[in-house]
Motif scaffolding. Structure first.
Motif, short mmCIF file in Angstrom:
data_model
loop_
_atom_site.label_atom_id
_atom_site.label_comp_id
_atom_site.label_asym_id
_atom_site.label_seq_id
_atom_site.Cartn_x
_atom_site.Cartn_y
_atom_site.Cartn_z
N GLU A 1 0.97 -1.23 -0.12
CA GLU A 1 -0.03 -0.07 0.05
C GLU A 1 0.98 1.09 -0.09
O GLU A 1 -0.01 1.96 -0.42
CB GLU A 1 -1.10 -0.09 0.98
CG GLU A 1 -2.12 -1.04 1.33
CD GLU A 1 -3.37 -0.96 2.41
OE1 GLU A 1 -2.67 -0.02 3.23
OE2 GLU A 1 -3.75 -1.98 2.06
N ASN A 2 1.95 0.97 0.15
CA ASN A 2 2.62 2.70 0.64
C ASN A 2 4.33 2.76 -0.01
O ASN A 2 4.78 3.67 0.24
CB ASN A 2 3.04 2.55 2.17
CG ASN A 2 2.04 2.40 3.33
OD1 ASN A 2 1.52 3.16 2.88
ND2 ASN A 2 2.45 1.93 4.36
N ILE A 3 3.41 1.93 -1.73
CA ILE A 3 4.41 2.09 -2.40
C ILE A 3 4.12 2.38 -4.04
O ILE A 3 3.20 1.66 -3.98
CB ILE A 3 5.05 0.85 -2.92
CG1 ILE A 3 6.39 0.50 -1.63
CG2 ILE A 3 6.23 0.83 -3.94
CD1 ILE A 3 7.04 -0.87 -2.02
N ASP A 4 4.49 3.22 -4.41
CA ASP A 4 3.72 3.92 -5.84
C ASP A 4 4.83 3.15 -7.02
O ASP A 4 5.12 3.10 -7.31
CB ASP A 4 4.27 5.60 -5.98
CG ASP A 4 3.72 6.74 -4.57
OD1 ASP A 4 2.38 6.49 -5.17
OD2 ASP A 4 4.20 6.70 -3.79
N LEU A 5 2.87 2.61 -7.34
CA LEU A 5 4.07 2.06 -9.22
C LEU A 5 4.05 3.15 -9.52
O LEU A 5 3.55 4.09 -10.28
CB LEU A 5 2.68 1.17 -8.98
CG LEU A 5 3.14 1.15 -10.48
CD1 LEU A 5 3.89 -0.47 -10.70
CD2 LEU A 5 1.38 0.15 -10.93
N ALA A 6 5.85 2.42 -10.56
CA ALA A 6 5.67 3.34 -11.24
C ALA A 6 5.55 2.60 -12.28
O ALA A 6 6.63 1.36 -12.21
CB ALA A 6 7.10 3.61 -11.54
N VAL A 7 6.22 2.44 -14.21
CA VAL A 7 5.81 1.47 -15.15
C VAL A 7 6.30 1.94 -15.79
O VAL A 7 7.04 3.48 -16.46
CB VAL A 7 3.99 0.86 -15.88
CG1 VAL A 7 3.53 0.63 -14.44
CG2 VAL A 7 3.24 2.15 -16.50
N ASN A 8 7.46 0.57 -16.64
CA ASN A 8 7.77 1.42 -18.10
C ASN A 8 7.52 0.41 -19.35
O ASN A 8 7.76 -0.75 -19.52
CB ASN A 8 9.43 0.97 -17.82
CG ASN A 8 10.42 1.51 -18.86
OD1 ASN A 8 10.13 1.75 -20.61
ND2 ASN A 8 11.79 0.96 -19.32
N PRO A 9 6.74 0.66 -20.29
CA PRO A 9 5.42 0.20 -21.32
C PRO A 9 7.07 0.75 -22.46
O PRO A 9 5.86 -0.35 -23.42
CB PRO A 9 5.10 0.96 -21.41
CG PRO A 9 4.84 2.25 -21.17
CD PRO A 9 6.14 2.40 -19.77
N PHE A 10 8.03 0.69 -22.18
CA PHE A 10 8.30 0.78 -23.35
C PHE A 10 10.17 -0.29 -23.48
O PHE A 10 10.76 -0.37 -24.83
CB PHE A 10 9.78 2.27 -23.57
CG PHE A 10 8.79 3.28 -23.76
CD1 PHE A 10 7.16 3.23 -23.85
CD2 PHE A 10 8.34 4.45 -22.01
CE1 PHE A 10 6.77 4.16 -24.03
CE2 PHE A 10 7.07 4.70 -22.15
CZ PHE A 10 6.64 4.84 -22.98
N LEU A 11 9.96 -1.31 -22.68
CA LEU A 11 11.00 -2.14 -23.11
C LEU A 11 10.39 -3.72 -23.88
O LEU A 11 10.16 -4.14 -24.30
CB LEU A 11 11.82 -2.67 -21.23
CG LEU A 11 12.87 -1.72 -20.70
CD1 LEU A 11 13.22 -1.30 -19.77
CD2 LEU A 11 13.59 -1.43 -22.15
#
Length: 725
Positions: free
Chosen positions: A520-530
């Motif tokens: 819950e206390n971690i923000d999700l980041a995504v890299n959809p370019f790989l």
């Protein structure tokens, strides 16, 4: 059409003199500190003053490169150095560090600053940002095409590389030398691991070693882009290289500006002789040439093919002379004796056959010439200090009982000198011709009087020594007329700021996304370019963007616009993205922004960006930072980003999986070709500072980031669990 500047490298005073005499319009150098070529001879302060004095009569500009990253404890010294360079007479300074730029603009508002190629400017928006901040010129990334150069050159003065070594990675975005050996390319100490052998899934060679760039036959196309400065790489090269390359490009540029088409066949041969790596490439000016750009077999100077050994003789494909340098494989020697038809000779022509001593080769060997004795001698003329002359007109008053009067103009100013008084001639008076002949002498000066007029001439007598002294004094007055440059050093205050504390975990596959969402206390980041990561399946996220965004810039802007309601922020080091989206999104800086001092943190934050500290800072150096920042605490660092598609070029396949590149020590570097065809190479070791997270927080690291690459669901969850617990 812009005035075209030919910009030459100089790693020493000898190279600088050669560059000027060969026709350079400007010269770039490094000082003994803060230069991206720390291993070059470089210039002390005394040598810089000498260089300015030498260049001034020729109107040749000096651009010192202060293009390394600056650490907090070095900032005051760097500012003192900029002040010295300005007062010494440098026309502009090439800078990489954004903190030093911020300080320089504040402290020295009249100092002209050029953005180093280390700033990785490769799109129009990035160039626009630097222009708005006060840069007067941008040295563009070498990876741009002609159309890319043209687009940017319409809006800001640009400088591009036209000849010399090509880095496989975008300059400023390479951490390989730093992270595997502690020698930072961003600090001028690159150990060039790209020039070593590597193994990619069974294919071995110098897989990361590009050919040098040569654009001699493309100068007209380059001029038509609207770029201002054509730059030759080579501060590590010797004076012969500098004089040969500069003189050849001078000829080509002048012909192009006149609209003449000339045969450059011999000039191309000469460029091969002074230095090449398996020939040359055009870099990316005409598109991505893949393996055609690479020197897979030999990473150093290949030389030009001299000939093949048959029956003990060399069948020549090039001219040869005694003292020429020869390479066979990795070995080499200098020719001591030549024999043609059993007779000793000093040289021989292409298509002839000769015997060479010493006989350090075998039947069937191909010999390469890596040193051309005749070319070296020919280029030696450019090493004469005043080989290049500046023509001046001269007006003379000469009559008995009056002081000889010399008057000339230079750069819009009038200079005059009154010498000794002439006498009545008792026998043979000095003729006009004899006076003019004496005053035309110019061996130890950059000037020569070519247009001599007598305002007054009455036959009389004056010692030749007195005429010589009058000429010397007049020329000395021109050389002593330096611009008195005063500089007001303004105060350089900075503002503090706050950064919200958080943890960000970046995923590049859906297994990682599922694991991160369980915390819950971690923000999700995504890299959809790989890889194939479907952001339609995710409710909200921070979007992690590639280091390089070039032709696909608008496509990425459109993607961001489409998913705007889902995007909670953007991770980027791309200045173009910051320019375009900085007001619309929370921007988290990436480590490729290369921030190594408090001033750079403050500057980037003033642009609306949460700054990330450079991966090249150690614990002590992090402690010097005055302001909060974000830190990468887990993940494989991206050590290279290249326009060159390594997998497609070497393995001749295209896919989106992780490949393994092995170095000579057996270290394994993951390689991923992203969705735009670029090569992303990651460090062989995973950075893991999780056990030091409390220390980092005390050191003002308010944002902790984790980057996942090859990890699956279980490994991702294990790493995050370790962090939280």
């Amino acid at each position: 059409m812009n005035k075209i500047e030919l910009l030459a490298p100089a790693g020493s005073m000898e190279s600088l003199i050669s560059a000027v005499n060969a026709g350079a319009d400007a010269v770039y150098i490094g000082g003994d500190k803060f230069s991206a070529r720390a291993k070059a001879a470089n210039f002390t302060k005394d040598k810089i003053i000498e260089a300015v004095s030498y260049l001034q009569p020729y109107g040749v500009k000096l651009y010192p490169a202060v293009n390394t990253l600056i650490k907090d404890e070095e900032m005051n010294e760097a500012l003192d150095y900029l002040e010295f360079l300005y007062k010494a007479g440098a026309q502009a300074v090439i800078i990489q560090d954004m903190g030093l730029f911020k300080k320089a603009k504040s402290c020295f508002p009249n100092l002209e600053l050029h953005a180093s190629t280390q700033m990785t400017i490769h799109n129009l928006e990035g160039a626009r940002l630097l222009k708005s901040l006060g840069y007067s010129r941008v040295v563009l990334s070498r990876e741009l095409s002609l159309s890319g150069i043209k687009e940017i050159s319409k809006e800001i003065e640009t400088e591009i590389f036209i000849h010399g070594a090509l880095c496989i990675s975008y300059s400023g975005a390479c951490l390989l030398s730093s992270l595997i050996g502690g020698n930072s390319g961003n600090r001028g100490r690159c150990s060039q691991p790209c020039r070593l052998k590597y193994l990619l899934e069974g294919k071995s060679g110098y897989l990361l070693s590009p050919k040098d760039v040569c654009t001699l036959n493309n100068i007209q196309d380059i001029i038509e882009t609207g770029t201002t400065s054509l730059k030759i790489e080579g501060r590590m090269k010797n004076p012969t290289y500098v004089s040969a390359v500069v003189s050849i490009y001078r000829k080509a540029i002048d012909a192009a500006l006149r609209g003449d088409k000339i045969d450059l066949k011999e000039e191309n041969k000469a460029l091969l002789k002074v230095f090449n790596r398996e020939g040359f490439s055009k870099a990316y000016l005409y598109g991505n040439m893949g393996k055609e750009m690479m020197a897979y077999n030999f990473p150093r100077n290949t030389g030009s093919i001299l000939g093949k050994v048959k029956n003990g003789e060399v069948y020549l494909q090039d001219d040869v002379s005694c003292r020429d340098g020869i390479r066979i494989g990795d070995a080499g020697f200098n020719i001591e004796k030549l024999y043609k038809n059993e007779k000793e000779v000093t040289d021989a022509k292409s298509s002839e056959k000769v015997k060479i001593k010493p006989n350090k080769f075998n039947e069937g060997d191909i010999l390469y010439k890596t040193y051309d004795y005749k070319l070296e001698n020919e280029m030696g003329k450019y090493g004469e200090k005043y080989y290049r002359k500046v023509p001046l007109s001269l007006n003379i008053d000469f009559q008995p009982q009056k002081k000889v009067h010399l008057l000339t103009e230079y750069n819009g100013k009038t200079y005059e000198y009154f010498g000794e008084e002439a006498e009545e001639a008792k026998s043979s008076p000095l003729s006009k011709e004899r006076i003019a002949e004496t005053l035309k002498k110019s061996k130890d000066t950059p000037f020569v009087f070519t247009d001599i007029k007598f305002n007054e001439y009455v036959p009389g007598f004056l010692r030749i020594a007195s005429l010589n002294e009058a000429r010397r004094q007049l020329i000395q007055s021109i050389q002593d007329a330096k611009t008195n440059r005063k500089i007001k050093r303004e105060s350089c205050s900075e503002e503090g700021y706050n950064i919200e504390k958080k943890i960000i975990a970046a995923a590049c596959n859906m297994d990682q996304v599922r694991a991160i969402l369980e915390f819950e206390n971690i923000d999700l980041a995504v890299n959809p370019f790989l890889f194939d990561l479907n952001i339609d399946e995710i409710d909200s996220f921070i979007l992690k963007l590639p280091t390089v965004i070039k032709g696909e810039f608008n496509d990425i802007i459109n993607l961001i616009s489409k998913y705007k309601s889902k995007i909670n922020g953007i991770i980027t080091s791309n200045l173009g993205i910051i320019k375009r989206l900085g007001e619309d999104f929370m921007i988290y800086g990436d480590y490729k922004m290369n921030l190594t001092n408090s001033s750079s943190l403050s500057f980037v934050n003033s642009l609306g960006v949460t700054p990330m500290a450079s991966l090249e800072l150690n614990r002590k150096e992090l402690g010097f930072l005055k302001y909060p920042y974000s830190s990468l605490i887990y993940g494989r660092a991206e050590v290279m980003i290249s326009e060159y598609n390594l997998v497609k070029s070497v393995l001749e396949i295209s896919d989106k999986k992780i490949h393994i590149l092995k170095d000579r020590k057996g270290e394994e570097f993951p390689v991923v070709i992203d969705k735009f065809g670029r090569t992303n190479i990651y460090n062989s070791h995973i950075l893991n500072l999780i056990e030091y997270k409390d220390d980092l927080i005390k050191l003002k690291s308010n944002v902790l980031r984790l980057d996942f690459l090859e990890e699956g669901y279980d490994d991702t969850k294990l790493v995050l669990g370790t962090l939280i617990n």
